[in-house]
Design an enzyme around this catalytic site. Structure first.
Site, PDB file in Angstrom:
ATOM      1  N   LYS A  72      92.112  46.991  86.358  1.00  0.00           N
ATOM      2  CA  LYS A  72      91.889  47.284  87.768  1.00  0.00           C
ATOM      3  C   LYS A  72      92.923  48.249  88.333  1.00  0.00           C
ATOM      4  O   LYS A  72      92.639  48.998  89.268  1.00  0.00           O
ATOM      5  CB  LYS A  72      91.912  45.990  88.588  1.00  0.00           C
ATOM      6  CG  LYS A  72      90.794  45.013  88.259  1.00  0.00           C
ATOM      7  CD  LYS A  72      90.978  43.709  89.028  1.00  0.00           C
ATOM      8  CE  LYS A  72      89.861  42.729  88.716  1.00  0.00           C
ATOM      9  NZ  LYS A  72      88.570  43.171  89.259  1.00  0.00           N
ATOM     10  N   THR A  92      87.776  48.101  90.056  1.00  0.00           N
ATOM     11  CA  THR A  92      87.543  48.847  91.272  1.00  0.00           C
ATOM     12  C   THR A  92      88.813  48.899  92.121  1.00  0.00           C
ATOM     13  O   THR A  92      89.478  47.895  92.337  1.00  0.00           O
ATOM     14  CB  THR A  92      86.391  48.218  92.061  1.00  0.00           C
ATOM     15  OG1 THR A  92      85.182  48.317  91.288  1.00  0.00           O
ATOM     16  CG2 THR A  92      86.175  48.877  93.402  1.00  0.00           C
ATOM     17  N   GLY A 120      86.631  39.658  93.803  1.00  0.00           N
ATOM     18  CA  GLY A 120      86.776  40.208  95.145  1.00  0.00           C
ATOM     19  C   GLY A 120      87.640  41.458  95.217  1.00  0.00           C
ATOM     20  O   GLY A 120      88.370  41.667  96.191  1.00  0.00           O
ATOM     21  N   SER A 193      78.971  45.387  93.811  1.00  0.00           N
ATOM     22  CA  SER A 193      79.590  44.097  93.510  1.00  0.00           C
ATOM     23  C   SER A 193      79.084  43.052  94.493  1.00  0.00           C
ATOM     24  O   SER A 193      79.000  43.310  95.692  1.00  0.00           O
ATOM     25  CB  SER A 193      81.114  44.197  93.615  1.00  0.00           C
ATOM     26  OG  SER A 193      81.694  42.901  93.574  1.00  0.00           O
ATOM     27  N   THR A 262      77.049  43.460  87.835  1.00  0.00           N
ATOM     28  CA  THR A 262      76.725  42.055  87.570  1.00  0.00           C
ATOM     29  C   THR A 262      75.551  41.596  88.426  1.00  0.00           C
ATOM     30  O   THR A 262      75.180  42.232  89.412  1.00  0.00           O
ATOM     31  CB  THR A 262      77.940  41.162  87.856  1.00  0.00           C
ATOM     32  OG1 THR A 262      78.335  41.339  89.227  1.00  0.00           O
ATOM     33  CG2 THR A 262      79.102  41.513  86.948  1.00  0.00           C
ATOM     34  N   SER A 337      82.093  42.119  78.971  1.00  0.00           N
ATOM     35  CA  SER A 337      82.047  40.718  78.544  1.00  0.00           C
ATOM     36  C   SER A 337      82.085  40.573  77.030  1.00  0.00           C
ATOM     37  O   SER A 337      82.777  39.691  76.501  1.00  0.00           O
ATOM     38  CB  SER A 337      80.798  40.034  79.106  1.00  0.00           C
ATOM     39  OG  SER A 337      80.825  40.032  80.512  1.00  0.00           O
TER      40      SER A 337
END
Length: 355
Positions: A72, A92, A120, A193, A262, A337
Site C-alpha cells: 500500500k 490504494t 478501508g 472498493s 473484490t 490472494s
C-alpha cells in the site's frame, strides 16, 4: 493452495496450513512482507521470468503483476518484482493519510482459497508515498539504469471526503494524481472498493466521467511524458453498467480498465455460513471470484475491441486460470490472494506456465 489444483502440496502449502492459518492474517501479512524485503539482495540477482509484453505503450517484463493492496505504501516494490512479477501496483493511496477501518479487518477463508478484507484504504497518504517514490527514483538513478518492474500507482478517495460532493472528490483525487503521477508508469483510479462508504457510487458514468477527466488533466499537467490512465471496476456491476464504463472509457480516451476488484457477494462459498456471517462485511477476493471476473473481462473485450488495454484480475490461481483470462482478452494479469495462499514461488510458476 496446491500449485495446480490436485497436485502435490508444496512446502509453503504445508507451512501455510500448519502455521500461518493460526496467525492473525494482518500480522502474518506484515511478517511475510518484511521477510520478502529482507531477502531482496538475494532475490535481485534472479532474472525475471517470462516473455515481454507491450501494453499501455510500455514494455512489461512479463504478463503478471501484483495487484494493489499488498504494498500500500511503496515500501517493497523491487523486492516484490524480484519474486517474478512484471509489474507492481502500489496503493490504494489516498490524498490524506488514514488508519483504515478498525481491526480485525482481514480474514482468510481457506476452504474457498479466498480472503475477505475491509481494510478501508489504510495508507500513509499521497505526500508520504510520493516522497518515498522520489527517494527510490533517486536511488535507482545513482545505481545507473537497470531493468525494473513497471510501476502502477492506484489512487482512491479519502474517507473524510463526502462522496456526494463532486468538487471535493475531484480535489482529493487531484492531490494524489499531482503528487504521484510523476513517479507512475501508469495511474489507476479506484472507484470500486466496497470498504470506503459511498466509493462505488462514483462508478456511475455521470460521476465517473468528470472525475476521470479531471485526473487526466492533472496528470498531464505534472508530467512530461503522458502517463497511461486506467479505472478499476467492481465485479458487482450489472452487465449494462460494465458496458457503460467501457463506452465511457472509449469516449474519453482512457487507456485501460482493470477488471475486477473484490466482490460483496458471498454466493457459492464452501465456508460455513455461520463463519461467513461472523466475519461480516468486506470485499471477497480469491477463487470464488474467478467466474464473474472472467465474465466481466469478456464483456469488456467484446465492447472495446482492441482499443483498450484490459487487465484481468480476480480469482487467478492456476496456470489454466491465467490462460483463460488471456484467451478472454486480457493484455495483462494481476493477482493477490493466490500469492498469499501459494507463496513466493507462485509468480514464477504462473509466468512460466503461460509463456
Amino acid at each position: 493452495m496446491r500449485g495446480e489444483r490436485g497436485s502435490k502440496p508444496s512446502v509453503y502449502s504445508l507451512f501455510f496450513d500448519g502455521v500461518l492459518t493460526r496467525t492473525d492474517p494482518e500480522r502474518a501479512h506484515h511478517g511475510a512482507f518484511r521477510a520478502i524485503r529482507a531477502a531482496r539482495p538475494v532475490l535481485a540477482s534472479r532474472r525475471t521470468p517470462g516473455e515481454q509484453v507491450t501494453a499501455l505503450g510500455l514494455t512489461f517484463p512479463n504478463v503478471l503483476g501484483l495487484a494493489a493492496g499488498f504494498d500500500k505504501n511503496a515500501v517493497g516494490i523491487d523486492a516484490l518484482a524480484a519474486l517474478g512479477f512484471g509489474h507492481v501496483e502500489i496503493g490504494t493511496v489516498t490524498g490524506e493519510p488514514q488508519p483504515g477501518n478498525p481491526k480485525p479487518r482481514l480474514f482468510r477463508l481457506p476452504e474457498d482459497r479466498a480472503i475477505v478484507n475491509r481494510m478501508g484504504f489504510n495508507n500513509d497518504g499521497a505526500e508520504v508515498v510520493a516522497r518515498r517514490l522520489a527517494e527510490r527514483s533517486r536511488g535507482r538513478d545513482r545505481l545507473g539504469h537497470r531493468s525494473r518492474p513497471v510501476l502502477g500507482v492506484n489512487i482512491g478517495k479519502s474517507k473524510v471526503v463526502p462522496d456526494d460532493d463532486q468538487a471535493a472528490v475531484e480535489a482529493d483525487y487531484e492531490k494524489s494524481a499531482r503528487l504521484l503521477a510523476p513517479y507512475a508508469d501508469y495511474l489507476v483510479v479506484n472507484v470500486s472498493s466496497p470498504n470506503t462508504p459511498g466509493l462505488r457510487n462514483l462508478q456511475a458514468v455521470e460521476k465517473l466521467r468528470p472525475l476521470l477527466e479531471h485526473v487526466r488533466r492533472t496528470a498531464d499537467a505534472v508530467t512530461r511524458t503522458r502517463v497511461p490512465l486506467l479505472v478499476k471496476i467492481a465485479p458487482d456491476l450489472a452487465d449494462e453498467d460494465v458496458l457503460g464504463v467501457a463506452d465511457l472509457a472509449l469516449a474519453i480516451g482512457l487507456d485501460g480498465i482493470i477488471a475486477t476488484n473484490t466482490t460483496i457477494s458471498r454466493a457459492g462459498l464452501r465456508t460455513p455460513a455461520d463463519r461467513v456471517g461472523e466475519i461480516g462485511a468486506g470485499g471477497l477476493s480469491g477463487r470464488p471470484l474467478t467466474g464473474r471476473a472472467l465474465e466481466v473481462l469478456r464483456l469488456l473485450r467484446e465492447r472495446v475491441g482492441p482499443d483498450l488495454t484490459l487487465v484481468g484480475v480476480g480469482g487467478i490461481s492456476t496456470v489454466q486460470d491465467a490462460r483463460d483470462r488471456l484467451t478472454a482478452g486480457a493484455d495483462l494479469l494481476q493477482a493477490y490472494s493466490a500469492f498469499v495462499y501459494e507463496g513466493p514461488l507462485w509468480p514464477r510458476r504462473i509466468v512460466r506456465g503461460v509463456a
